[in-house]
Design an enzyme around this catalytic site. Structure first.
Site, mmCIF file in Angstrom:
data_model
loop_
_atom_site.group_PDB
_atom_site.id
_atom_site.type_symbol
_atom_site.label_atom_id
_atom_site.label_comp_id
_atom_site.label_asym_id
_atom_site.label_seq_id
_atom_site.Cartn_x
_atom_site.Cartn_y
_atom_site.Cartn_z
ATOM 1 N N LYS A 1 1.396 4.459 -2.804
ATOM 2 C CA LYS A 1 1.109 5.872 -2.534
ATOM 3 C C LYS A 1 2.296 6.754 -2.913
ATOM 4 O O LYS A 1 2.128 7.869 -3.380
ATOM 5 C CB LYS A 1 0.686 6.050 -1.080
ATOM 6 N N ILE B 1 -8.839 9.366 7.788
ATOM 7 C CA ILE B 1 -10.137 9.949 7.416
ATOM 8 C C ILE B 1 -11.222 8.903 7.672
ATOM 9 O O ILE B 1 -11.039 7.720 7.345
ATOM 10 C CB ILE B 1 -10.155 10.346 5.910
ATOM 11 N N TYR C 1 0.838 -1.212 0.000
ATOM 12 C CA TYR C 1 0.000 0.000 0.000
ATOM 13 C C TYR C 1 0.868 1.255 0.000
ATOM 14 O O TYR C 1 0.669 2.163 -0.821
ATOM 15 C CB TYR C 1 -0.918 -0.018 1.221
ATOM 16 N N THR D 1 -13.648 6.727 6.855
ATOM 17 C CA THR D 1 -14.210 6.068 5.660
ATOM 18 C C THR D 1 -14.129 4.550 5.871
ATOM 19 O O THR D 1 -13.482 4.089 6.817
ATOM 20 C CB THR D 1 -13.389 6.400 4.386
HETATM 21 N N1 LIG Z 1 -9.469 6.896 4.858
HETATM 22 C C1 LIG Z 1 -8.207 7.163 5.133
HETATM 23 O O1 LIG Z 1 -7.791 7.235 6.303
HETATM 24 C C2 LIG Z 1 -7.246 7.402 3.991
HETATM 25 C C3 LIG Z 1 -5.996 7.951 4.292
HETATM 26 C C4 LIG Z 1 -5.104 8.203 3.254
HETATM 27 C C5 LIG Z 1 -5.465 7.899 1.969
HETATM 28 N N2 LIG Z 1 -6.672 7.369 1.690
HETATM 29 C C6 LIG Z 1 -6.994 7.079 0.301
HETATM 30 O O2 LIG Z 1 -8.242 7.631 -0.026
HETATM 31 C C7 LIG Z 1 -8.769 6.945 -1.169
HETATM 32 C C8 LIG Z 1 -10.216 6.627 -0.918
HETATM 33 O O3 LIG Z 1 -10.314 5.697 0.145
HETATM 34 P P1 LIG Z 1 -11.418 5.874 1.245
HETATM 35 O O4 LIG Z 1 -10.737 6.289 2.469
HETATM 36 O O5 LIG Z 1 -12.511 6.720 0.707
HETATM 37 O O6 LIG Z 1 -11.877 4.367 1.464
HETATM 38 P P2 LIG Z 1 -12.976 3.517 0.700
HETATM 39 O O7 LIG Z 1 -12.701 2.096 0.996
HETATM 40 O O8 LIG Z 1 -14.305 4.064 1.034
HETATM 41 O O9 LIG Z 1 -12.701 3.840 -0.845
HETATM 42 C C9 LIG Z 1 -12.004 3.000 -1.727
HETATM 43 C C10 LIG Z 1 -12.945 2.673 -2.854
HETATM 44 O O10 LIG Z 1 -12.228 2.002 -3.901
HETATM 45 C C11 LIG Z 1 -13.100 1.023 -4.427
HETATM 46 N N3 LIG Z 1 -12.319 0.021 -5.152
HETATM 47 C C12 LIG Z 1 -11.406 -0.835 -4.642
HETATM 48 N N4 LIG Z 1 -10.915 -1.590 -5.639
HETATM 49 C C13 LIG Z 1 -11.516 -1.192 -6.791
HETATM 50 C C14 LIG Z 1 -11.421 -1.586 -8.135
HETATM 51 N N5 LIG Z 1 -10.595 -2.560 -8.527
HETATM 52 N N6 LIG Z 1 -12.201 -0.980 -9.053
HETATM 53 C C15 LIG Z 1 -13.057 0.003 -8.677
HETATM 54 N N7 LIG Z 1 -13.185 0.435 -7.415
HETATM 55 C C16 LIG Z 1 -12.419 -0.162 -6.484
HETATM 56 C C17 LIG Z 1 -13.796 0.461 -3.199
HETATM 57 O O11 LIG Z 1 -14.950 -0.294 -3.552
HETATM 58 C C18 LIG Z 1 -14.098 1.733 -2.451
HETATM 59 O O12 LIG Z 1 -15.324 2.291 -2.897
HETATM 60 C C19 LIG Z 1 -7.884 5.728 -1.350
HETATM 61 O O13 LIG Z 1 -6.983 5.993 -2.397
HETATM 62 C C20 LIG Z 1 -7.141 5.615 -0.038
HETATM 63 O O14 LIG Z 1 -5.904 4.976 -0.179
HETATM 64 C C21 LIG Z 1 -7.575 7.113 2.674
#
Ligand SMILES: NC(=O)c1ccc[n+]([C@@H]2O[C@H](COP(=O)([O-])OP(=O)(O)OC[C@H]3O[C@@H](n4cnc5c(N)ncnc54)[C@H](O)[C@@H]3O)[C@@H](O)[C@H]2O)c1
Length: 261
Positions: free
Chosen positions: A158, A187, A154, A189
């Site tokens: 990034k 965040i 992961y 989520t």
């Molecule tokens: N939530 C946090 O703490 C956090 C922190 C840093 C970065 N992020 C990043 O934010 C972004 C969004 O994540 P989030 O926090 O909203 O979580 P989330 O799990 O709600 O969102 C990820 C989404 O990607 C979709 N997904 C996964 N594989 C897929 C594929 N092959 N095709 C289509 N869709 C696919 C999932 O179904 C989900 O809807 C991600 O890139 C994550 O790495 C999140």
């Protein structure tokens, strides 16, 4: 006149930050093409956006598969006439060291988290060029700068997103396309909820885990997806006309210090 009237935005990921961003861009007047692998989340997004009067096309797609991204772009262009904005939020978050992560899991993380950004650019940028320019925002992470243990794949994706963001920005600047990334801390989520439940899903006290995660951030809490969506919306808007090739942290001060109490 709203900030995204007449614009068409392709958003990957239909939960969490992707959903909050689609909602924010739609509220600003954009038509939304959303791609997600989670069918029930897709249906919920479609119902909410259409219920609010937004123009939306929500497509069940695995964004790591070239034909599925190509077809999603084509369907969106056929319905709304083009693409002006791409927000890449879809990701997977496997746990593991280089030793404990099998190669299939490693490659899946690379192709979902990074490959999808290449694919939306590959198929989407020619459409943006036809519209005279556009904006791309990639959702990276603080883990692209300083990573935790046991998330080797992961965290690597990034860091790669930061680099791909710069490469896209340089290659397409003269076509009027701006490309930036955002790097969130923790965040609220579904991805964070999984982390809160623990690697084996055993820690069910999600709220106290969120409190613990929040305390690691100098600001004293975790962030909300709407806060990230607001930053993404700014970067997609004409107000950010001189912003390209950069990463914007949204981490409650997490990466500003070392061992802050
Ligand atoms: N939530 C946090 O703490 C956090 C922190 C840093 C970065 N992020 C990043 O934010 C972004 C969004 O994540 P989030 O926090 O909203 O979580 P989330 O799990 O709600 O969102 C990820 C989404 O990607 C979709 N997904 C996964 N594989 C897929 C594929 N092959 N095709 C289509 N869709 C696919 C999932 O179904 C989900 O809807 C991600 O890139 C994550 O790495 C999140």
């Amino acid at each position: 006149m709203k900030d995204f009237d007449g614009k068409v935005a392709l958003v990957t990921g239909t939960t969490g930050i992707g959903f909050a961003t689609a909602r924010r861009l739609a509220a600003g007047g954009a038509a939304i093409i959303a791609c997600g692998i989670d069918r029930s989340a897709n249906a919920a997004m479609e119902a909410e956006l259409e219920g609010s009067g937004a123009k939306a096309l929500v497509i069940g797609a695995d964004v790591s598969v070239p034909d599925q991204v190509r077809d999603a772009v084509a369907a969106g262009v056929a319905k709304f006439g083009g693409i002006d904005i791409i927000v890449n939020s879809a990701a997977v978050h496997p746990y593991g060291t280089a030793v404990s992560t099998d190669f299939e899991t490693w490659n899946r993380a690379m192709s979902v988290n990074v490959g999808s950004i290449y694919l939306t650019a590959h198929f989407g940028i020619p459409e943006m060029v036809r519209r005279g320019g556009g904006a791309i925002v990639n959702v990276a992470s603080v883990q692209g700068f300083a990573c935790q243990q046991n998330v080797a794949a992961y965290a690597t994706t990034k860091g790669a997103i930061h680099t791909l963001t710069r490469a896209l920005a340089l290659d397409h600047a003269r076509s009027g396309i701006r490309v930036n990334s955002v790097s969130p801390g923790s965040i609220r989520t579904p991805i964070l909820e999984k982390a809160a439940r623990g690697e084996n899903g055993t820690d069910a006290d999600v709220e106290s885990a969120y409190k613990r995660f929040g305390e690691a951030h100098p600001i004293g809490r975790i962030g909300e997806p709407e806060e990230v969506a607001e930053l993404i919306a700014f970067l997609c808007s004409s107000k950010a006309g001189f912003c390209t090739g950069a990463d914007y942290k949204i981490d409650g001060g997490l990466t500003a210090g070392i061992g802050v109490k």
